[in-house]
Write a protein that holds these residues in place. Structure first.
Motif, PDB file in Angstrom:
ATOM      1  N   PRO A  47       0.813  -1.219   0.000  1.00 12.67           N
ATOM      2  CA  PRO A  47       0.000   0.000   0.000  1.00 12.67           C
ATOM      3  C   PRO A  47       0.846   1.268   0.000  1.00 12.67           C
ATOM      4  O   PRO A  47       1.829   1.379   0.734  1.00 12.67           O
ATOM      5  CB  PRO A  47      -0.809  -0.119   1.296  1.00 12.67           C
TER       6      PRO A  47
ATOM      7  N   VAL B 168      -2.864   3.833   3.690  1.00 12.09           N
ATOM      8  CA  VAL B 168      -4.160   3.300   4.109  1.00 12.09           C
ATOM      9  C   VAL B 168      -4.939   4.448   4.731  1.00 12.09           C
ATOM     10  O   VAL B 168      -4.442   5.122   5.639  1.00 12.09           O
ATOM     11  CB  VAL B 168      -4.007   2.139   5.111  1.00 12.09           C
TER      12      VAL B 168
ATOM     13  N   PRO C 195      -6.887   0.600   1.625  1.00 13.44           N
ATOM     14  CA  PRO C 195      -5.543   0.826   1.093  1.00 13.44           C
ATOM     15  C   PRO C 195      -5.587   1.178  -0.391  1.00 13.44           C
ATOM     16  O   PRO C 195      -6.512   0.795  -1.113  1.00 13.44           O
ATOM     17  CB  PRO C 195      -4.859  -0.521   1.303  1.00 13.44           C
TER      18      PRO C 195
ATOM     19  N   TYR D  65      -2.746   1.334  -3.849  1.00 13.39           N
ATOM     20  CA  TYR D  65      -1.435   0.890  -4.307  1.00 13.39           C
ATOM     21  C   TYR D  65      -0.994   1.774  -5.468  1.00 13.39           C
ATOM     22  O   TYR D  65      -1.774   2.546  -6.024  1.00 13.39           O
ATOM     23  CB  TYR D  65      -1.495  -0.573  -4.738  1.00 13.39           C
TER      24      TYR D  65
ATOM     25  N   HIS E  67       0.113  -6.702   2.269  1.00 12.32           N
ATOM     26  CA  HIS E  67      -0.539  -5.692   3.097  1.00 12.32           C
ATOM     27  C   HIS E  67       0.448  -4.679   3.660  1.00 12.32           C
ATOM     28  O   HIS E  67       0.063  -3.573   4.051  1.00 12.32           O
ATOM     29  CB  HIS E  67      -1.283  -6.359   4.252  1.00 12.32           C
TER      30      HIS E  67
END
Length: 718
Positions: free
Chosen positions: A58, A61, A76, A78, A127
């Protein structure tokens, strides 16, 4: 050397190979990475060839609002230009290598080129950095984080080129339909059922469907002709597992699978794999794949999901093989928020198979009402991201004070076609859907307190789609196109213009499906699904009224156009309806399939999925067809007072005698749709195949794009 010493040496070599040290860098790049543009370092030799490993983590977030469920969660996003990159710890720069870019790290400057992945791993989604390192360990590496790095392309001194697929485009205008004779890149999916791992050894990943293309390998899954590439995505839930993912590729000849080769990958969570044996040279023949795990050990109760994204080459020859998908916000919809929100999720919509590259359009726009800060409407920066990944760039908007709140009128401006192609393919690898993730921040970085969000009547996603995975042939229409197929689909979300304390969200779906040629009874099958969802009350109200206005360029006068009506119920009703009615049920399953597999969102997410019906019940004459003039008809459904079946879907097979004996395709235009008072004029087109000019069927009688498909001719509707 004794056998024992030889065994120990082999064991040591295995450990060294499977636990190779890698350096991991946090990379900022001016080159976005995707399926066919993976970084490679010339001269490096390791188990992945010259390939480096991309791990998406990410960018940040943020507290966000899933708009259609009115739920606040942490969301999140990216960035394909900011990622982690793993390379062998013993890699050394090759000063003589030709480079497209240079990777500047604390350990040296490495030349980089971009191509399809040597080692099979396209990318990994994690994550966090810690999660990324754990996944790399799953893959058999010994990772060490080494700090920040930069990836900068070599300056291109060649003459300026024209627009490419990476060029941003204005999203408001609908893309014209490709011309007949055009060769197209077509994206679709291949689906497998999740498998609960309860044993070591070989575990088959079953395809999603009952019947496959090969009598000698019943568990094979159909790919078909002219496949350019296959990318498989994996998801692991409920436990840990050490296993190899094995993909065997076959060509299909006379209903039999003939082995071409296999590829084996170390299984890891949220990882995509490139199956290089699925390529244009091999898929001159029909292809099929068989997927299984070699499980070494596991803990807990792991469930493994595997799905795939395929790219096909298709030539548009006959004028009916293409339809449309429209994902729309119907009517002006107002969502009450009253919270600090920095991120908005608009979706999910179904990512219908058959997306034709370069045909996306979107006219998404919204009005955001915020509380002034010290009496001032601060400037707001916005970024639109496809599925929280590829972005449209950042744009600044000024707020207008109306005496109570600050009003910001925000519109999606541009996004590149290649970005959508990348994210559509990524979504298909995980059997996912489509959504826009919109970042909103004041330019000083603070988060606005949002009073309400008002979505304008607009297309969120719109594209042309290839109707089925079958290809065409130049001498005659392939016999596979005699089977029913989904031409076009329209999905909508809507909300009241003045939301109450427990706001309802409306979710609707309309599909147009041509039936088999050579008949007029049920030649076109409509499905109409709708439900009013009240997340705050945990309740659902099923569709009560629907109207569709359909235009046909052929003269309908004098023809007795009619329809029967069937209700898809969520409890089993014993009856044996005609096959052309049952086929409509499969479209509705797509919503449940996607939302169930992805698992994003919160406790109300499943309320958006349509009830899974197991049978159909006659709706009597509640579906009526009115001929407005020679070319326009109205289809109307009205739920009767005595209807007590919990049903969100109506199936309406249309009897259109004028379509009998047609030697050319017929274009139908759905000009207006009204579902329980939510109306839009999408003008989306669907095409009916002609009645004649068919040749032999070259394809296996298998349909991947029915979601519960991969079923043969007599079982095509199960």
């Amino acid at each position: 050397m004794s056998c024992r010493r030889l065994w120990l040496l082999l064991l040591l070599v295995t450990v060294l190979v499977t636990a190779q040290r890698v350096y991991v860098y946090e990379v900022e790049s001016d080159v976005e990475v995707f399926d066919e543009k993976v970084p490679h370092i010339p001269g490096v030799v390791w188990r992945l060839g010259e390939q480096a490993v991309v791990v998406l983590v990410p960018r940040d977030v943020e507290v966000g609002l899933i708009l259609f469920t009115n739920e606040t969660v942490r969301v999140p996003v990216y960035d394909r230009s900011r990622f982690l990159l793993a390379i062998p710890a013993d890699a050394r720069p090759n000063p003589n290598a030709k480079a497209e870019a240079f990777l500047k790290t604390p350990d040296g400057v490495f030349p980089v080129v971009f191509r399809k992945p040597d080692g099979g791993i396209i990318d990994i989604m994690a994550h966090s950095r810690e999660d990324a390192l754990a996944v790399l360990k799953q893959l058999g590496f010994e990772p060490e984080f080494r700090g920040r790095a930069e990836l900068r392309r070599v300056e291109d001194k060649s003459p300026a080129r024209g627009a490419t697929s990476e060029t941003p485009f204005s999203t408001t205008a609908q893309i014209p339909k490709p011309g007949v004779g055009t060769t197209l890149d077509v994206y679709g999916g291949i689906y497998f059922a999740q498998v609960a791992v309860s044993q070591t050894g070989s575990v088959t990943i079953p395809r999603y469907g009952n019947v496959g293309p090969c009598t000698n390998l019943p568990t094979a899954s159909y790919v078909g002709y002219d496949a350019r590439s296959l990318a498989l995505g994996t998801i692991i839930k409920g436990g840990t597992i050490s296993a190899d993912l094995v993909v065997e590729v076959y060509k299909v000849v006379d209903d039999r699978c003939i082995y071409l080769g296999s590829r084996s990958f170390t299984l890891a969570n949220r990882t995509r794999y490139w199956v290089d044996l699925v390529n244009p040279a091999n898929s001159v023949d029909q292809l099929a794949v068989f997927v299984y795990l070699n499980v070494k050990n596991f803990s807990g109760n792991p469930v493994v999901g595997v799905n795939g994204s395929l790219i096909y080459s298709r030539t548009y020859r006959y004028g009916f093989e293409i339809g449309e998908f429209v994902a729309r916000i119907a009517g002006a919809s107002n969502y009450s928020v009253n919270n600090y929100v920095g991120r908005i999720v608009i979706g999910p919509y179904i990512a219908y198979d058959g997306y034709i590259a370069g045909t996306l359009s979107s006219s998404l726009s919204l009005t955001i009402s915020t509380v002034p800060v010290n009496g001032v409407c601060k400037d707001m920066s916005t970024t639109f991201r496809i599925n929280g990944l590829s972005s449209s760039g950042t744009y600044i908007y000024s707020g207008q004070y109306n005496g109570l709140t600050c009003i910001y009128n925000i519109a999606l401006s541009t996004v590149s076609q290649s970005a959508f192609q990348t994210e559509y393919s990524y979504a298909k690898s995980f059997a996912s859907g489509l959504a826009w993730v919109v970042d909103i921040k004041y330019t000083d970085g603070s988060t606005p307190y949002v009073k309400s969000i008002y979505l304008n009547d607009a297309d969120a996603f719109r594209y042309w789609r290839w109707a089925e995975q079958w290809k065409t042939r130049p001498d005659a229409i392939d016999g596979a196109w005699r089977n029913p197929f989904l031409s076009s689909a329209y999905e909508l979300y809507a909300a009241p213009t003045s939301p109450s304390a427990a706001p309802g969200i409306y979710h609707g779906l309309v599909t147009v499906r041509p039936n088999s040629p050579g008949q007029w009874i049920g030649r076109v099958v409509l499905t109409i699904s709708g439900r009013f969802v009240y997340p705050g009350l945990n309740s659902v109200v099923y569709v009560k009224k629907a109207e569709l206005y359909l235009y046909s360029p052929i003269d309908l006068s004098g023809a007795d156009i009619s329809s029967e009506g069937y209700i898809v119920s969520n409890t089993y009703v014993s009856m044996a309806p005609p096959q052309w009615v049952e086929i409509a049920q499969r479209v509705k399953d797509a919503v449940d399939f996607i939302l169930g597999v992805v698992g994003i969102g919160g406790r109300w997410w499943t309320l958006l999925s349509f009830a899974i019906g197991q049978g159909l019940q006659s709706a009597g004459d509640t579906v009526r067809v009115t001929q407005l003039d020679s070319y326009n008809i109205k289809i109307k459904y009205q739920r009767g007072w005595g209807t007590d079946v919990n049903s969100d879907t109506i199936v309406a097979p249309l009897k259109i005698p004028s379509l009998t004996g047609r030697i050319w395709p017929t274009e139908l235009v759905v000009r207006q749709i009204c579902l329980d008072g939510f109306c839009a004029q999408p003008n989306f087109k669907a095409y009916v195949q002609p009645d004649s000019n068919y040749g032999a069927q070259l394809h296996a009688t298998v349909k991947n794009w029915m979601f519960r498909g991969q079923t043969q001719d007599t079982e095509i509707y199960r």
